[in-house]
Design an enzyme around this catalytic site. Structure first.
Site, PDB file in Angstrom:
ATOM      1  N   ARG A   1       0.869  -1.173   0.000  1.00 48.36           N
ATOM      2  CA  ARG A   1       0.000   0.000   0.000  1.00 48.36           C
ATOM      3  C   ARG A   1       0.901   1.216   0.000  1.00 48.36           C
ATOM      4  O   ARG A   1       1.990   1.203   0.577  1.00 48.36           O
ATOM      5  CB  ARG A   1      -0.974  -0.004   1.171  1.00 48.36           C
TER       6      ARG A   1
ATOM      7  N   ARG B   1      -3.650  11.622   8.452  1.00 44.61           N
ATOM      8  CA  ARG B   1      -3.213  12.135   9.753  1.00 44.61           C
ATOM      9  C   ARG B   1      -1.699  12.000   9.941  1.00 44.61           C
ATOM     10  O   ARG B   1      -1.048  12.887  10.479  1.00 44.61           O
ATOM     11  CB  ARG B   1      -3.957  11.429  10.890  1.00 44.61           C
TER      12      ARG B   1
ATOM     13  N   ASP C   1      -6.319   4.160  15.865  1.00 46.01           N
ATOM     14  CA  ASP C   1      -7.020   3.412  14.824  1.00 46.01           C
ATOM     15  C   ASP C   1      -7.957   2.361  15.383  1.00 46.01           C
ATOM     16  O   ASP C   1      -8.892   1.926  14.709  1.00 46.01           O
ATOM     17  CB  ASP C   1      -5.989   2.667  13.955  1.00 46.01           C
TER      18      ASP C   1
ATOM     19  N   THR D   1       7.252   5.901  11.641  1.00 48.42           N
ATOM     20  CA  THR D   1       6.353   6.183  12.752  1.00 48.42           C
ATOM     21  C   THR D   1       6.360   7.668  13.088  1.00 48.42           C
ATOM     22  O   THR D   1       7.412   8.320  13.041  1.00 48.42           O
ATOM     23  CB  THR D   1       6.725   5.358  14.011  1.00 48.42           C
TER      24      THR D   1
HETATM   25  C1  GLC Z   1      -0.297   3.687  13.275  1.00 53.58           C
HETATM   26  C2  GLC Z   1      -0.951   4.542  12.221  1.00 53.58           C
HETATM   27  C3  GLC Z   1      -1.384   5.879  12.786  1.00 53.58           C
HETATM   28  C4  GLC Z   1      -2.196   5.706  14.045  1.00 53.58           C
HETATM   29  C5  GLC Z   1      -1.472   4.830  15.052  1.00 53.58           C
HETATM   30  C6  GLC Z   1      -2.321   4.526  16.274  1.00 53.58           C
HETATM   31  O1  GLC Z   1       0.929   4.226  13.637  1.00 53.58           O
HETATM   32  O2  GLC Z   1      -0.073   4.774  11.146  1.00 53.58           O
HETATM   33  O3  GLC Z   1      -2.142   6.593  11.844  1.00 53.58           O
HETATM   34  O4  GLC Z   1      -2.457   6.974  14.584  1.00 53.58           O
HETATM   35  O5  GLC Z   1      -1.119   3.610  14.445  1.00 53.58           O
HETATM   36  O6  GLC Z   1      -3.418   3.720  15.989  1.00 53.58           O
END
Ligand code: GLC
Length: 798
Positions: free
Chosen positions: A339, A345, A487, A702
């Site tokens: 992907r 975000r 998420d 990250t």
């Molecule tokens: C992953 C995702 C990010 C999200 C985080 C917490 O790092 O890339 O977008 O905020 O997980 O779920």
């Protein structure tokens, strides 16, 4: 236990114990061509897209875990013994082996059978060409005859083609060898060529992988290397590789240098690049690469009593943050390229962190995000920037691997797939960009919307704020929608404390911008909204000791004192403070609770106690194993939010304790626990409720990197750009007597020396610029340098 050390002089991390528990990776390239390689030259190279245009193959989830790669085999032509310069794939020698990961390059050094060898991988500065700079030296007292074999495995470009439907893929690519150049051709594509060549006339070549390796063998013991003779294989169809052989005779002490080039284009491009990349030019590009990173790092250099902090801020933390902005998040050994595009975000946050060292890329990322905003005010969660290019990229003939462009109505997903936080980050990122660069005109630039029409950047921001004002639940708190930053917290029509706090933060930043632009009516209007958000959040979300995390769609509060699981959450409590929603007493109590429930020697856990019972009302987080990822792991990304919150509360000792716990560089001697590289923040560290407590996973890609950099430089060290001044507002441990920050801001250089004779954690008594007392630092003409003396002391901060 250590596996290596930081060489800060050279800005390298040196791995001298090769059997690290997991691959330790690094990135090469600064433009369209990039690669990710580990400490044994395993890895892959891509051009523009890791999904659609992979140059070399990677077998994710393989055993061993990190191959194939860009390898150089050496064969002693007298004894027939063979090894590889980067230790893998042959696995000899182990004792005298070193990998140096530098900024934009990696060097592999081996010493075996009295032959010293090294291989450096990096990408040319102006062309999509990967350079392999190989050096050999005969350290024995006698003449040696060696064969050198390069090896790489070409990919069928498209990840899917590389992993499925071989009835087509296996007949789609061809290879040939002309005038010392191997050409790989993905015949189904218009520009599907790569070349591989060298600065010497090869003594042999192989273009067919299976001929080079031989039946029932692996990269560890290729038949060609064992025999010492290439077959000269090539074919239309099949799997292809780049093997060029060179026979070398070395007198005692003699050295040899061989250059290999892997690039975009066919035979002719290969010949041109071979002409261009002479050894002198390779040296020049290597120097330019160092200068490129030097320029970035020099924008902000520090000297403090904390060596780990210095190593991070001066070198590795900025490097990691830049890699996220330059390449987005989808090329690694974890994100293996299936992907791509931009996560809304993630990109919005990444772009906020390095406008001082990469203003152009941050700006273009912001524009890409603004174009992917809907007129409704939410962002597209994952999108391809090229979908919204004003002039779409021309596509040639349709081939099975052509990059598909979906119709606009498929691209623009509905609110059911919107995440409540996505676009809110963008408001503060845009404002931060303007504070850094002074580019007020950016606010009035026209940008399109994803679903049609256009408006200024400023109008886009208003739509984002208005969306969150509208999308509130029964209690007046922002809806959780599909998810918020977390998420796995899927509150849907329920309400998210974090999102209301983020909304408030975004509102405050927007109001400051509106005031600066002289748009006082807007400022007044949004100030009213902010006041309502603040009042409502405090009324609904305060639970006596800390702030709750949210309310489920069926009205249950989560993150309360009564909860047995998921009692305290980091997101809501840190953002209550950062947004200014919490008063001081609430802030202190909330952050004390965070410390009490979530602190571990490896950083703060995201929440505790972990969820063990599935609860669909809360979401997927309750299906995650306790101690991993969003369910009670030390999720790195929000840790810096706690440093910012503590700094805002004036608790420098606590802030630095939290900083140190997560700091990768300070874990160099605990690798038996951490396992992952100590020069990169990882997405998470396994939490207390799991057997692997302390183990770090998922390096480089990250948001922790950007946030750690931003929090440490702007809130701990406290050098913070504003629209017209550079503010100095540090919050540091009481025992810091002095430290310095040298920072470039709008082209001028500020050499800031901060003294703390009274041993305070926060508070500035005076600031002198070139001997003159000032309250904050003005923007100086570009090119000027000034010396700043700051005296901390018991006083209100500026
Ligand atoms: C992953 C995702 C990010 C999200 C985080 C917490 O790092 O890339 O977008 O905020 O997980 O779920």
């Amino acid at each position: 236990m250590q596996y290596g050390h930081f060489d800060n002089e050279k800005r390298e991390y040196v791995i001298d114990r090769v059997d690290v528990p997991v691959s330790w990776t690094n990135y090469i390239g600064i433009g369209d061509m990039m690669g990710v390689f580990n400490h044994t030259a395993g890895g892959y190279l891509v051009y523009k897209s890791s999904e659609y245009h992979r140059i070399t193959r990677f077998r994710p989830n393989g055993v061993p875990m990190d191959g194939p790669g860009h390898y150089v085999y050496l064969r002693d032509d007298e004894s027939g013994d063979h090894w590889s310069v980067s230790w893998q794939p042959v696995g000899k020698p182990k004792e005298r082996y070193r990998c140096r990961h530098g900024l934009g390059y990696s060097t592999y050094e081996s010493h075996y059978s009295d032959i010293a060898a090294s291989q450096t991988l990096f990408v040319a500065m102006d062309d999509p060409v990967e350079i392999w700079d190989v050096r050999l030296k005969n350290d024995s007292g006698r003449e040696r005859t060696l064969s050198v074999f390069s090896y790489l495995e070409f990919s069928f470009h498209h990840v899917a083609m590389d992993n499925q439907n071989f009835q087509m893929s296996l007949y789609a690519a061809g290879s040939r060898f002309v005038d010392g150049v191997i050409e790989h051709d993905l015949y189904y594509e218009q520009d599907g060529y790569q070349f591989f060549t060298s600065d010497f006339a090869p003594d042999g070549f192989d273009c067919l992988r299976d001929t080079f390796i031989g039946p029932y063998r692996t990269e560890r013991d290729p038949l060609t290397v064992e025999r010492g003779i290439c077959q000269g294989s090539f074919e239309k169809g099949g799997n292809h590789c780049g093997c060029l052989q060179k026979k070398v005779t070395l007198a005692p002490g003699e050295e040899e240098r061989l250059i290999f080039l892997l690039g975009e284009g066919g035979i002719e491009a290969g010949k041109r690049m071979r002409e261009k990349y002479t050894p002198a030019r390779v040296d020049e590009d290597f120097r330019r690469l160092a200068a490129f990173w030097d320029q970035k790092l020099s924008c902000l250099q520090i000297e403090t009593p904390n060596g780990g902090l210095d190593t991070e801020i001066n070198i590795w933390n900025l490097y990691q943050s830049e890699i996220n902005v330059m390449f987005s998040r989808f090329t690694s050994f974890i994100e293996v390229g299936g992907r791509v595009g931009l996560g809304y975000r993630d990109t919005a946050q990444d772009a906020m962190m390095v406008p001082h060292s990469n203003p152009d890329k941050c700006r273009s990322r912001l524009v890409e995000l603004l174009r992917a905003l809907t007129t409704t005010g939410y962002g597209l969660h994952l999108f391809e920037p090229r979908w919204f290019e004003p002039v779409p990229e021309k596509q040639g003939f349709k081939s099975p691997t052509v990059v598909p462009t979906p119709d606009r109505k498929e691209i623009v997903h509905g609110i059911k797939d919107a995440c409540a936080d996505d676009a809110l980050w963008l408001v503060s990122s845009v404002v931060q960009f303007i504070r850094e660069t002074g580019d007020l005109a950016f606010a009035d630039e026209d940008v399109t919307y994803a679903d049609g029409g256009e408006g200024t950047v400023y109008e886009h921001l208003k739509r984002i704020l208005d969306f969150s004002t509208r999308e509130v639940g029964r209690n007046g708190i922002c809806k959780g929608l599909r998810a918020d930053w977390n998420d796995c917290l899927n509150l849907g029509g329920g309400e998210s404390a974090m999102v209301s706090f983020l909304h408030l933060w975004a509102l405050n930043n927007f109001i400051a911008l509106a005031e600066r632009l002289g748009r006082h009516e807007d400022a007044a209007r949004y100030r009213k909204v902010a006041e309502t958000v603040r009042r409502t959040s405090r009324r609904v979300l305060w639970d006596g000791k800390w702030f709750i995390r949210g309310i489920t769609a069926d009205g249950r509060k989560i993150g309360t004192q009564e909860d047995e699981e998921g009692r305290v959450h980091m997101e809501s409590n840190t953002w209550a403070v950062i947004s200014g929603a919490a008063d001081r007493e609430q802030g202190l109590s909330a952050m004390d609770s965070v410390y009490e429930y979530l602190f571990t020697p490896y950083g703060l856990m995201l929440n505790a106690p972990c969820y063990t019972k599935v609860d669909e009302g809360i979401g997927f987080v309750t299906r995650v194993y306790p101690g991993l990822k969003e369910n009670g792991a030390i999720f790195s990304h929000p840790n810096p939010w706690a440093w910012v919150a503590e700094a805002m509360l004036g608790r420098g000792d606590r802030a630095m304790e939290l900083y140190d716990a997560l700091c990768p560089a300070l874990q160099n001697d605990r690798i038996e626990i951490r396992q992952s590289e100590p020069y990169s923040y990882c997405q998470f560290v396994v939490g207390r409720d799991h057997t692997a407590f302390g183990r770090a996973r998922h390096p480089f890609m990250t948001g922790s990197a950007g946030w750690a950099y931003y929090a440490a430089t702007q809130y701990l060290l406290g050098v913070r750009p504003d629209f017209d001044v550079l503010r100095i507002d540090p919050c540091v441990p009481a025992d810091w007597k002095e430290f310095s920050v040298t920072r470039t801001w709008r082209g001028a250089r500020y050499k800031i020396h901060i003294l703390n004779p009274e041993g305070v954690e926060k508070g500035v008594r005076s600031i002198r610029m070139n001997g003159q007392e000032v309250s904050a630092l003005p923007a100086l003409p570009a090119g000027q340098t000034c010396c700043v003396e700051v005296l901390m002391g018991k006083q209100e901060s500026l």
